[in-house]
Design a protein around this motif. Structure first.
Motif, short mmCIF file in Angstrom:
data_model
loop_
_atom_site.label_atom_id
_atom_site.label_comp_id
_atom_site.label_asym_id
_atom_site.label_seq_id
_atom_site.Cartn_x
_atom_site.Cartn_y
_atom_site.Cartn_z
N SER A 207 6.23 -9.10 -41.22
CA SER A 207 6.87 -7.84 -41.59
C SER A 207 8.00 -7.47 -40.63
O SER A 207 8.94 -6.75 -40.98
N LYS A 208 7.92 -7.96 -39.39
CA LYS A 208 8.97 -7.68 -38.41
C LYS A 208 10.27 -8.42 -38.73
O LYS A 208 11.32 -8.10 -38.21
N LYS A 209 10.16 -9.45 -39.59
CA LYS A 209 11.33 -10.25 -39.97
C LYS A 209 11.71 -10.00 -41.43
O LYS A 209 12.33 -10.84 -42.07
N PHE A 210 11.33 -8.84 -41.94
CA PHE A 210 11.49 -8.53 -43.35
C PHE A 210 12.93 -8.74 -43.83
O PHE A 210 13.16 -9.24 -44.94
N ASP A 211 13.89 -8.38 -42.99
CA ASP A 211 15.29 -8.48 -43.40
C ASP A 211 15.77 -9.91 -43.55
O ASP A 211 16.81 -10.17 -44.17
N LYS A 212 15.02 -10.87 -43.02
CA LYS A 212 15.42 -12.28 -43.09
C LYS A 212 15.08 -12.92 -44.44
O LYS A 212 15.61 -13.99 -44.77
N PHE A 213 14.15 -12.30 -45.19
CA PHE A 213 13.74 -12.95 -46.44
C PHE A 213 13.76 -12.06 -47.68
O PHE A 213 13.70 -12.57 -48.81
N ILE A 214 13.84 -10.74 -47.53
CA ILE A 214 13.68 -9.87 -48.68
C ILE A 214 14.76 -10.11 -49.74
O ILE A 214 14.51 -9.97 -50.94
N GLU A 215 15.97 -10.54 -49.35
CA GLU A 215 17.03 -10.76 -50.33
C GLU A 215 16.71 -11.92 -51.27
O GLU A 215 17.31 -12.03 -52.35
N PHE A 216 15.75 -12.76 -50.90
CA PHE A 216 15.40 -13.91 -51.73
C PHE A 216 14.15 -13.65 -52.58
O PHE A 216 13.69 -14.55 -53.29
N ILE A 217 13.61 -12.44 -52.51
CA ILE A 217 12.38 -12.11 -53.23
C ILE A 217 12.72 -11.41 -54.53
O ILE A 217 13.46 -10.42 -54.56
N GLU A 218 12.18 -11.94 -55.64
CA GLU A 218 12.38 -11.35 -56.95
C GLU A 218 11.04 -11.28 -57.67
O GLU A 218 10.53 -12.28 -58.18
N VAL A 219 10.45 -10.09 -57.69
CA VAL A 219 9.21 -9.84 -58.43
C VAL A 219 9.40 -8.55 -59.22
O VAL A 219 10.31 -7.76 -58.92
N PRO A 220 8.56 -8.30 -60.24
CA PRO A 220 8.79 -7.14 -61.12
C PRO A 220 8.39 -5.79 -60.53
O PRO A 220 8.37 -4.80 -61.27
N CYS A 221 8.07 -5.71 -59.24
CA CYS A 221 7.72 -4.44 -58.63
C CYS A 221 8.34 -4.37 -57.23
O CYS A 221 8.75 -5.40 -56.68
N PRO A 222 8.43 -3.19 -56.64
CA PRO A 222 9.00 -3.08 -55.29
C PRO A 222 8.19 -3.86 -54.26
O PRO A 222 6.97 -3.97 -54.36
#
Length: 250
Positions: A207-222
């Motif tokens: 979770s401390k590195k959230f900004d490194k991977f969130i742009e590549f995550i695509e799911v139908p909910c937040p």
């Protein structure tokens, strides 16, 4: 109400006294390296060291990395196998002379995030995933916990999901964040298809590195990061123990 919360991890056993009315740590978090081998007896002695460090003489809540039913460890995927069928509450109670409540560590983190963190005030189905050495999970519906989901052990890609999509897998295979995120995204979509949560909360070391991977995550909910970070397991363990003093209070 003040309770000593303890979080047992693969590398460290951490604790602090928690004000369970607001989720705040009343002392600086104290960490003792997890003994090797992390047998029940060795860990019990470490728990006693934590208790002595704080001079504590009250309730203890403890998060344990495995399925916990009525205080008894039923699995030990990432810890010493001697834990299986060990009564954690009796063991730690004998070591400290104090009342102990034991819960799954990810469930503890989920409780804390639901009450004081990223899940506060949210209704419906919430899934917290702690992503680190393994993948832990906590499933809550309208704030009520369904314990011991252990979704990191779902069979996925030919084995336990955490062997494919945990942070340990990323480090072991030296994967760039983008490549690891593709794996984690596959896993999130699989879990979504089983439970249809209204939100994913990502905790643990990743979770401390959230900004490194969130742009590549695509799911139908937040998908959002946990807010309590390293204190979530400690706070949640204390919250679970509060029911010992006040039955019916979560």
């Amino acid at each position: 109400m003040e309770i000593l919360g303890i979080d047992i991890g693969a590398s460290g056993i951490k604790g602090s006294i928690v004000d369970t009315l607001n989720g705040k740590l009343l002392h600086e978090r104290h960490r003792i390296p997890t003994p090797s081998p992390a047998t029940p007896h060795q860990v019990a002695q470490t728990i006693r060291e934590l208790v002595d460090h704080f001079g504590w003489r009250g309730l203890i809540g403890c998060g344990f990395p495995g399925v916990v039913q009525q205080g008894i460890a039923r699995t030990a995927a990432n810890v010493d196998k001697h834990w299986i069928n060990t009564n954690i509450e009796l063991l730690f109670g004998d070591a400290t002379g104090l009342p102990v409540k034991a819960v799954n560590d990810a469930d503890a983190a989920g409780l804390a995030e639901c009450i004081f963190g990223a899940g506060h005030g949210r209704k419906g189905a919430l899934l917290l995933l702690t992503v680190g050495t393994g993948i832990g999970s906590a499933f809550l519906m309208d704030g009520q916990l369904f314990p011991n989901t252990e979704l990191g052990h779902l069979k996925f890609k030919g084995g336990p999901a955490e062997q494919y999509a945990s942070d340990a897998a990323r480090k072991r295979e030296d994967l760039p964040w983008r490549d690891w995120a593709k794996r984690f995204n596959e896993y999130l979509n699989y879990v979504y298809s089983l439970f249809y949560p209204e939100i994913f909360i990502i905790g643990g070391g990743t979770s401390k590195k959230f900004d490194k991977f969130i742009e590549f995550i695509e799911v139908p909910c937040p998908v959002i990061p946990a807010e309590l970070e390293n204190s979530a397991g400690i706070v949640g363990a204390a919250l679970a123990a509060r029911a010992l003093a006040h039955p019916g209070v979560e």
